[in-house]
Design a protein around this motif. Structure first.
Motif, short mmCIF file in Angstrom:
data_model
loop_
_atom_site.label_atom_id
_atom_site.label_comp_id
_atom_site.label_asym_id
_atom_site.label_seq_id
_atom_site.Cartn_x
_atom_site.Cartn_y
_atom_site.Cartn_z
N MET A 1 -4.03 -4.71 4.64
CA MET A 1 -2.97 -3.76 4.31
C MET A 1 -1.68 -4.51 4.06
O MET A 1 -1.48 -5.64 4.52
N ASN A 2 -0.70 -3.89 3.37
CA ASN A 2 0.54 -4.55 3.02
C ASN A 2 1.61 -4.41 4.09
O ASN A 2 2.75 -4.81 3.88
N ARG B 1 -14.53 -7.12 -1.57
CA ARG B 1 -13.10 -6.88 -1.33
C ARG B 1 -12.26 -7.03 -2.59
O ARG B 1 -11.06 -6.74 -2.56
N ASP B 2 -12.88 -7.47 -3.67
CA ASP B 2 -12.10 -7.71 -4.89
C ASP B 2 -12.35 -6.64 -5.95
O ASP B 2 -11.99 -6.81 -7.10
N ARG B 3 -12.98 -5.51 -5.55
CA ARG B 3 -13.23 -4.44 -6.50
C ARG B 3 -12.79 -3.11 -5.90
O ARG B 3 -12.96 -2.88 -4.71
N PRO B 4 -12.26 -2.20 -6.73
CA PRO B 4 -11.63 -0.98 -6.21
C PRO B 4 -12.60 0.15 -5.91
O PRO B 4 -12.50 1.25 -6.45
N VAL C 1 -8.27 6.69 8.93
CA VAL C 1 -8.97 6.18 7.76
C VAL C 1 -7.99 5.56 6.78
O VAL C 1 -8.20 4.43 6.29
N ALA C 2 -6.90 6.27 6.47
CA ALA C 2 -5.93 5.76 5.50
C ALA C 2 -5.32 4.44 5.96
O ALA C 2 -5.02 3.56 5.14
N GLY C 3 -5.14 4.29 7.25
CA GLY C 3 -4.53 3.08 7.76
C GLY C 3 -5.42 1.85 7.69
O GLY C 3 -4.92 0.72 7.74
N ARG D 1 -4.77 7.88 -5.10
CA ARG D 1 -3.41 7.33 -5.18
C ARG D 1 -3.42 5.82 -5.18
O ARG D 1 -2.60 5.17 -5.84
N ARG D 2 -4.36 5.24 -4.45
CA ARG D 2 -4.47 3.77 -4.38
C ARG D 2 -5.31 3.20 -5.52
O ARG D 2 -5.60 2.01 -5.54
N GLN D 3 -5.70 4.05 -6.45
CA GLN D 3 -6.50 3.65 -7.60
C GLN D 3 -7.85 3.04 -7.16
O GLN D 3 -8.35 2.09 -7.76
N LEU D 4 -8.41 3.64 -6.11
CA LEU D 4 -9.75 3.31 -5.66
C LEU D 4 -10.71 4.38 -6.15
O LEU D 4 -10.29 5.45 -6.61
N ARG D 5 -12.01 4.12 -6.03
CA ARG D 5 -13.04 5.10 -6.38
C ARG D 5 -13.97 5.29 -5.20
O ARG D 5 -14.38 4.32 -4.56
#
Length: 266
Positions: A1-2, A74-77, A218-220, A250-254
């Motif tokens: 996480m950032n 970890r390198d794919r959304p 989950v979001a965290g 929102r995080r551009q994940l699928r």
């Protein structure tokens, strides 16, 4: 996480989302004999066209992946939302319908005794485009069992899945534990599952902590490749799902099936 704190919707928003999603569950159905309610539009169209049901995928050995898998690349959304399949089938159908409205695909690890009680759920899950797997026959502490009992738990559910769908399912997840012992891993392979599907994000929804807590947890922890553990039989999970799907978008994940997540090239 950032390092930024993930915002959680206000309580009024959570109440509204939960109420809207749960309001129609009393009449939700899967359209099979012995189950009350309506048949989803997609299923009605399929039956009217006399199309064959979606084929049941089979387990696949994934070269380069460990026997016990916790997450994907970890390198794919992509992320996999996995649901332990037991509890009120009305809530389960609500979860499936909500995911399908959002274009998400889930992975359901079904308990064999639950399928005995609600056999139409197996085809409902598959025909919605989701993964279906094995979460043992009776959802007992499989790591504490001797070899014979543990194998019976795995194989019992596998054979129910085979009778209902033509396949033993795509994945095995041990019951009452996050990780399978080496013995249980070996028994799963004997039953036909090359891999054990664990997870790296535990929603803790089975503790009924409330919609905000499930969403925050989950979001965290969510990131590329995450495999999230959730449960069908808890209303917190049902009400949190649209919020989680919004956060994933929102995080551009699928939100994809575990098979889609893990068959991506390493």
């Amino acid at each position: 996480m950032n390092g930024r704190r993930t915002p959680v919707p206000r309580r009024s928003t959570l109440r509204a989302a939960a109420g809207a999603l749960l309001a129609g569950t009393a009449t939700a159905g899967c359209g099979q004999a012995g189950e009350v309610g309506h048949t989803p539009q997609k299923a009605r169209n399929t039956h009217q066209a006399h199309a064959a049901p979606r084929p049941a995928p089979v387990p696949r050995r994934l070269p380069g992946r460990p026997v016990q898998i916790e997450h994907g690349p970890r390198d794919r959304p992509g992320v996999a939302l996995t649901f332990h399949g037991r509890g009120d089938p009305v809530l389960a159908r609500t979860v499936l319908a909500e995911a399908e409205r959002a274009g998400a695909r889930l992975t359901v690890l079904a308990v064999g005794s639950w399928l005995d009680e609600h056999p139409c759920m197996a085809r409902r899950i598959l025909d919605g485009g989701h993964d279906l797997g094995n979460h043992t026959q009776n959802h007992l502490d499989i790591n504490a069992m001797d070899e014979a009992r543990a194998y019976a738990e795995i194989n019992g559910c596998a054979q129910r899945l085979r009778r209902l769908t033509g396949s033993i399912g795509t994945w095995f997840r041990p019951s009452r534990t996050r990780y399978a012992t080496p013995l249980v891993q070996d028994l799963a392979r004997r039953a036909g599952y090359p891999h054990v599907l664990s997870y790296d994000v535990d929603s803790l929804d089975f503790t009924s902590p409330g919609v905000a807590a499930v969403t925050r947890k989950v979001a965290g922890e969510l990131r590329n490749g995450s495999v999230v553990s959730l449960h069908f039989g808890y209303r917190d999970s049902v009400a949190a799902l649209p919020l989680l799907l919004t956060e994933i978008s929102r995080r551009q994940l699928r939100a994809v099936t575990a098979t889609e997540l893990l068959t991506a090239p390493t």
